[in-house]
Design an enzyme around this catalytic site. Structure first.
Site, PDB file in Angstrom:
ATOM      1  N   SER A  70      -9.489   5.256  -3.367  1.00 46.63           N
ATOM      2  CA  SER A  70      -8.574   5.869  -4.217  1.00 46.63           C
ATOM      3  C   SER A  70      -9.375   6.077  -5.805  1.00 46.63           C
ATOM      4  CB  SER A  70      -7.470   5.320  -4.570  1.00 46.63           C
ATOM      5  OG  SER A  70      -7.399   4.251  -5.242  1.00 46.63           O
ATOM      6  N   LYS A  71      -8.569   6.491  -6.398  1.00 45.29           N
ATOM      7  CA  LYS A  71      -8.996   6.748  -7.935  1.00 45.29           C
ATOM      8  C   LYS A  71      -9.152   5.386  -8.656  1.00 45.29           C
ATOM      9  CE  LYS A  71      -9.546   9.408 -11.606  1.00 45.29           C
ATOM     10  NZ  LYS A  71     -10.601  10.083 -11.500  1.00 45.29           N
ATOM     11  N   ARG A  72      -8.573   4.260  -8.179  1.00 44.94           N
ATOM     12  CA  ARG A  72      -8.974   3.109  -8.744  1.00 44.94           C
ATOM     13  C   ARG A  72     -10.256   2.530  -8.523  1.00 44.94           C
ATOM     14  NH1 ARG A  72      -4.655   0.388  -6.164  1.00 44.94           N
ATOM     15  NH2 ARG A  72      -3.919   2.389  -5.663  1.00 44.94           N
TER      16      ARG A  72
END
Ligand code: GLU
Length: 438
Positions: free
Chosen positions: A208-210
């Site tokens: 994910s973006k994280r």
């Protein structure tokens, strides 16, 4: 034999996740491999999220990656009448029924009746999958406000677009039992399915973006090449066999088959992507590479039209092995400006060290006397000076490097000096001697 027809069916949200675009890539590869068609359907029924800008982000990502599609794209929001007609057909045939959900009086929704038998389907990647009748419930296909639900719209559109193979993320496996039942109830043979394993991070969790750049636009903004990202994502879960890795789109299409797609999760590896991007960068024609780097330098205010025509090319020859992204040329600003920053740690370690400035002054005097200022002559002169001073090369190399570039890391020092030239090298050494004395 029927023509293979695949489709990419994104729901535009504003940004295109690498997992989604990888599904598009596999659809494209398979369709091209089979000499079939690759279609685009924009599932834009969520009017709030599917803004024109969000749709454009999908089109831009596809164009940038070279995912050319056949036929005019289908916008799902324009197909509502067809979806509702199919719901009517299901009602008539007894495959669906109306119900006032919760008895709120808000109106009736249309519910699909699952067949009530155990179900199974063959997945081209995961093999045979099955589910017990008891685990499958009837489900809403038209809401009480009259709007079709994803399952109905998705299946009816695939039916109308004559899609033969559905290649999508394995987060859809559970939906597929419902979709197979819908196809059958509509009197159609379900298409073939291939569910792709997810992309995960180093901890095995969905990427994910994280975890860093997760959207196609992020990679583009960071200076990656579309060809490199395409190549990398294609190999994230598929292997052509052997140890071949660097491959163009067409060659991958020639080799693509489902039996070489792995069924387990694929781990995203930024280091490998960077390596691959570096390879693609170096393989580009000189002019293209220079143009891309010039654009980065211009954006950072580091470009001057006064530079000699061959200057950037000479810088890139020196930097070639060190740059894996175009944007990294911006980190070597010292080639392009006298106003480059000094890295504090490097200064402490290399210039403020006992004897460092005195050594730098000695090199300065030696370099000022050189008649010819090349990588070879500057290196030879330094070696001689080392012998005379009875010191290690590092005692001279490090202070020189930091004085002319502001940092302790960089390309071969002597090639760097040759590109800078004698005049600039001496001026920078003078400036450092002045700036860091006592
Ligand atoms: N719009 C759905 C998605 O993006 C469609 C999936 C599909 O059927 O390919 O998840």
């Amino acid at each position: 034999m029927t023509q293979v027809r695949t489709r990419f069916a994104p729901s535009p949200t504003g940004q295109v996740h690498i997992g989604n675009i990888r599904a598009a890539i596999y659809n494209w590869l398979f369709a091209r491999h089979e000499g079939g068609q690759f279609l685009l359907r924009i599932e834009d029924t969520d009017r709030e999220r599917s803004t024109p800008a969000a749709v454009q982000a999908v089109l831009d990502a596809m164009a940038w990656l070279g995912l050319n599609y056949d036929e005019t794209p289908v916008y799902q929001s324009t197909q509502t009448a067809t979806h509702l007609a199919a719901a009517e057909q299901l009602l008539k045939a007894g495959h669906a029924y109306k119900e006032d959900k919760g008895g709120t009086g808000k109106g009736e929704c249309i519910i699909f009746r699952m067949p009530g038998t155990d179900m199974g389907f063959h997945d081209e990647i995961k093999g045979d999958l099955a589910k017990k009748a008891a685990d499958m419930k009837d489900f809403v296909i038209v809401r009480s406000d009259g709007t079709p639900v994803f399952h109905l719209a998705n299946v009816v559109d695939d039916l109308h677009m004559n899609v033969t193979h559905i290649i999508r993320g394995d987060d859809h496996v559970e939906n597929t039992y419902r979709h197979v039942a819908l196809f059958r109830a509509l009197g159609a043979t379900p298409p073939k399915y291939a569910h792709l394993p997810m992309i995960v991070n180093a901890q095995g969790k969905p990427y994910s973006k994280r975890d860093g750049a997760a959207y196609v636009g992020d990679f583009r903004a960071k200076g990656y090449l579309g060809e490199a990202l395409f190549n990398y994502l294609a190999l994230l879960g598929w292997s052509p066999g052997g140890d071949r890795e660097l491959m163009g789109r067409d060659e991958m299409a020639r080799l693509f088959t489902f039996d070489r797609v792995q069924s387990s999760a694929a781990q995203f590896d930024l280091v490998k992507l960077l390596w691959m991007n570096g390879e693609y960068m170096r393989a580009l024609p000189r002019e293209q590479r220079e143009a891309a780097c010039r654009a980065v330098l211009q954006e950072r205010g580091l470009w001057s039209e006064a530079l000699p025509a061959d200057y950037l090319g000479r810088v890139l020859d020196v930097m070639a092995e060190r740059i894996k992204l175009f944007t990294e040329i911006g980190d070597a600003g010292y080639f392009f400006t006298e106003d480059f920053p000094f890295d504090e740690k490097s200064v402490q370690k290399r210039l403020k060290k006992e004897g460092a400035l005195e050594a730098l002054a000695a090199v300065r005097a030696t370099y000022a006397a050189l008649a010819e200022f090349t990588a070879a002559s500057t290196e030879a002169a330094l070696r001689e000076l080392c012998t005379a001073r009875n010191c290690g090369m590092g005692d001279l190399v490090h202070p020189v490097r930091v004085s002319v570039s502001g940092t302790a890391v960089g390309p071969s020092l002597f090639h760097l000096l040759e590109v800078l030239g004698q005049e600039r090298t001496l001026a920078r050494m003078d400036k450092a001697l002045e700036k860091f004395k006592a």
